[in-house]
Write an enzyme that holds these catalytic residues in place. Structure first.
Site, short mmCIF file in Angstrom:
data_model
loop_
_atom_site.label_atom_id
_atom_site.label_comp_id
_atom_site.label_asym_id
_atom_site.label_seq_id
_atom_site.Cartn_x
_atom_site.Cartn_y
_atom_site.Cartn_z
N TYR A 180 23.81 82.78 69.44
CA TYR A 180 23.21 81.84 68.51
C TYR A 180 24.06 80.57 68.40
O TYR A 180 23.55 79.44 68.44
CB TYR A 180 23.03 82.48 67.14
CG TYR A 180 22.40 81.57 66.13
CD1 TYR A 180 21.09 81.13 66.29
CD2 TYR A 180 23.10 81.12 65.02
CE1 TYR A 180 20.49 80.27 65.38
CE2 TYR A 180 22.53 80.25 64.09
CZ TYR A 180 21.22 79.84 64.29
OH TYR A 180 20.65 78.97 63.38
N VAL A 239 21.32 79.08 54.32
CA VAL A 239 20.02 78.74 53.75
C VAL A 239 19.23 80.05 53.66
O VAL A 239 19.10 80.76 54.66
CB VAL A 239 19.24 77.75 54.64
CG1 VAL A 239 17.92 77.36 53.99
CG2 VAL A 239 20.08 76.51 54.95
N ALA A 241 6.70 75.67 61.26
CA ALA A 241 6.41 75.13 59.93
C ALA A 241 5.80 76.15 58.96
O ALA A 241 5.48 75.80 57.84
CB ALA A 241 5.46 73.94 60.06
#
Ligand code: 8X3
Length: 253
Positions: free
Chosen positions: A154, A187, A11
């Site tokens: 990945y 992103v 976070a």
């Protein structure tokens, strides 16, 4: 949506930080996990000042199962009653070919993206089942839908996140606990800097000529999935920039 206790891994930046902000501004209380204590403290301070949010920090490396277990069982009082688990922590190191890459780096990637996500799920979900409420939101990726050049390990990890999400949804089908797999495309976060081992220029090139999504954009989708009425389960969302069509087809101007 009534006030929820939301645990977010990873976070301190990017999508995780975006999720923390979105849930905080909507009045939810947050348990924020990450490795970088200083960054986590800065996020907590921002959320407390701007949104008067209740924020508790759980700084640990999600790969460390013993520490994760101890941290969760030491949560005070009803903070233990986690309503939403956002399994967001994840990374990739390098763009090497499968037959050429560094196995130690791939251990870090697999341990973080797959094994730690599974461990957090294993630690938190039994309480959700017991309480008869809860929602697990996994950060998958467009990378999990099909492999692309330089992404073998990945992509395998994110395919595993899809399978773990689908499997958990099956295992919880007779409970009120919901499972969502969010699959972002491009992103712009620190993710690419880590992927290119700190090479900022290579990281910036990923987003050149296209308006990428931000962590806050993905947080909108995560929040939507959490906020829809209880009888609706958003199982999966694939979300990418308008000028991206697949993991490899991107229009750059
Ligand atoms: C990361 C998105 O496009 O690099 O999960 O695969 S992408």
């Amino acid at each position: 949506m009534e006030k929820k206790t939301v645990l977010i891994t990873g976070a301190s930046s990017g999508i995780g930080e975006g999720c923390a902000r979105k849930f905080a501004m909507n009045g939810h209380r947050l348990i924020l996990n990450g490795r970088n204590q200083e960054k986590l403290k800065a996020v907590k301070q921002e959320l407390e000042e701007k949104y008067r949010a209740e924020v508790l920090l759980l700084p640990f490396d999600v790969r460390n199962r013993e520490v994760a277990e101890a941290a969760l069982s030491a949560l005070p009082g009803d903070w233990k009653e986690i309503d939403v688990l956002i399994n967001n922590a994840g990374l990739v190191i390098g763009v090497d070919k499968e037959h050429e890459g560094n196995l130690d780096e791939w251990d870090v990637v697999i341990d973080t993206d797959v094994k730690a996500l599974l461990a957090m799920t294993r630690l938190v979900v039994p309480g959700m089942v017991e309480r008869g409420r809860g929602h697990v939101i996994n950060m998958g990726s467009i990378a999990g839908d099909y492999a692309y050049p330089g992404g073998s390990v990945y992509c395998a990890c994110k395919a595993a996140v899809k399978a773990l999400s689908d499997g958990l949804r099956i295992d919880l089908v007779d409970t009120p606990v919901r499972v969502t797999n969010i699959k972002p495309g491009l992103v712009e976060t620190n993710f690419s800097v880590v992927r290119f081992r700190g090479n900022k220029e290579a990281a910036d090139n990923v987003y050149k000529g296209i308006r990428p999504l931000s962590g806050d954009d993905i947080a909108e989708v995560v929040y939507f999935a959490a906020a829809v009425p209880q009888h609706i389960q958003i199982a999966e969302v694939l979300v990418m920039p308008t000028n991206q069509a697949t993991g490899t087809i991107v229009s750059r101007k």
